[in-house]
Write an enzyme that holds these catalytic residues in place. Structure first.
Site, PDB file in Angstrom:
ATOM      1  N   THR A 232       0.856  -1.184   0.000  1.00 55.29           N
ATOM      2  CA  THR A 232       0.000   0.000   0.000  1.00 55.29           C
ATOM      3  C   THR A 232       0.892   1.234   0.000  1.00 55.29           C
ATOM      4  OG1 THR A 232      -1.733  -1.169   1.216  1.00 55.29           O
ATOM      5  CG2 THR A 232      -1.851   1.230   1.186  1.00 55.29           C
TER       6      THR A 232
ATOM      7  N   LYS B 198      -8.051   0.838  -2.224  1.00 62.90           N
ATOM      8  CA  LYS B 198      -7.546   0.279  -0.959  1.00 62.90           C
ATOM      9  C   LYS B 198      -7.653   1.310   0.163  1.00 62.90           C
ATOM     10  CE  LYS B 198      -5.296  -2.250   2.066  1.00 62.90           C
ATOM     11  NZ  LYS B 198      -3.929  -2.738   1.890  1.00 62.90           N
TER      12      LYS B 198
ATOM     13  N   LYS C 125     -32.528   5.885  15.047  1.00 60.33           N
ATOM     14  CA  LYS C 125     -33.168   5.499  16.318  1.00 60.33           C
ATOM     15  C   LYS C 125     -32.130   4.937  17.287  1.00 60.33           C
ATOM     16  CE  LYS C 125     -35.364   1.577  16.458  1.00 60.33           C
ATOM     17  NZ  LYS C 125     -34.548   0.793  17.438  1.00 60.33           N
TER      18      LYS C 125
END
Length: 299
Positions: free
Chosen positions: A100, A175, A251
């Site tokens: 990466t 990625k 909620k």
């Protein structure tokens, strides 16, 4: 060795690279590996792979080369350094970066490679060490159609999902977006843990429940089906589905925030989620949440 299949190279045999490369050992065209540590390459040599001393030696022997090293600087050195791939790579070679790195680095290196008729694809993976060990990684490939066609078969040895994300750089961008989900969710989990701990709950049991239900529902990825993040218009088939998600989410977030107030626990991510969930889904707030916001602004 097959004359029809490319010879594969693998550079970087660490926690991710080693199990990925192991699944290429029986590739018909053969495998050559490279790592600075002899202890990392020895098991591959024992199983029939060739061992190269440098990335340049890998490129002299292989035409589809995977790289799994630490960071941008190491990737640059492997591709363009004095003993890098481009010293010996033949025209038509495809270089795949699984690390990466910055998308800008991927684009820059692809241009350097293209000048020598070499294709570079950024192909980061998702699934971590367990996915690598199991051959169940997801690979996100940024590159040309021809390069993607070349790498898809070998990549399918260590993954069960190979996605063509787009041109060079797109794999890295996908990625980063995927990991944004991952680490924001981790941070949300730590916030939930603080709330649960203040409420006197067993955090390990909470973890059991989260892992169990995420495995059933798909976790955050369960809402990533639309082709756009734009506003959902009337008549869109996603409107009732996403409206249901919004209503439940607003909620439950409101109830969690109320519990946090009672227990004196700060929940900044929950506040952000309540504020932004509806718009993120392509909707306005539910009527109940909009009314509550108006009441809070008046108080």
């Amino acid at each position: 060795m097959s004359a029809r299949e490319p010879r594969l190279g693998y550079i970087g045999l660490g926690n991710m690279g080693a199990p990925m490369a192991q699944r290429l050992l029986d590739w018909p065209g053969g495998l050559v590996v490279c790592d600075a540590r002899e202890t990392a390459t020895a098991p591959f040599a024992d199983k029939g792979a060739s061992v190269a001393a440098t990335p340049a030696d890998v490129a002299a022997d292989a035409t589809v080369i995977s790289i799994t090293v630490l960071d941008d600087a190491q990737v640059r050195d492997v591709v363009t350094g004095d003993n890098g791939i481009l010293r010996t790579a033949r025209p038509g070679t495809v270089v795949a970066v699984h690390s990466t790195i910055s998308d800008a680095t991927a684009v820059e290196l692809a241009e350097r490679c293209r000048a020598q008729q070499v294709d570079l694809v950024d192909a980061p993976v998702s699934g971590g060490a367990p996915g690598a060990e199991q051959g169940r990684l997801a690979v996100m490939v940024g590159g040309s159609d021809d390069a993607f066609a070349t790498v898809k078969a070998p990549f399918s040895r260590f993954s069960d999902l190979v996605v063509h994300a787009g041109p060079v750089g797109a794999g890295t961008r996908m990625k980063l977006a995927r990991n944004l989900v991952h680490f924001v969710a981790f941070t949300a989990a730590t916030e939930a843990a603080r709330l649960a701990e203040a409420a006197g709950l067993d955090l390990r049991r909470l973890g059991q429940v989260v892992r169990h239900s995420d495995a059933v529902t798909g976790g955050p990825g369960a809402i990533l089906w639309r082709e756009t993040s734009a506003r959902i218009e009337l008549g869109d088939p996603w409107l009732p589905i996403m409206s249901h998600v919004r209503d439940l989410g607003e909620k439950d977030l409101s109830l969690a925030l109320s519990l946090g107030d009672d227990l004196g626990v700060e929940l900044p991510l929950a506040h952000q989620a309540l504020r932004h969930l509806a718009a993120g889904l392509g909707l306005t707030h539910s009527a109940v949440t909009a009314t509550a916001d108006t009441d809070r602004s008046r108080s």
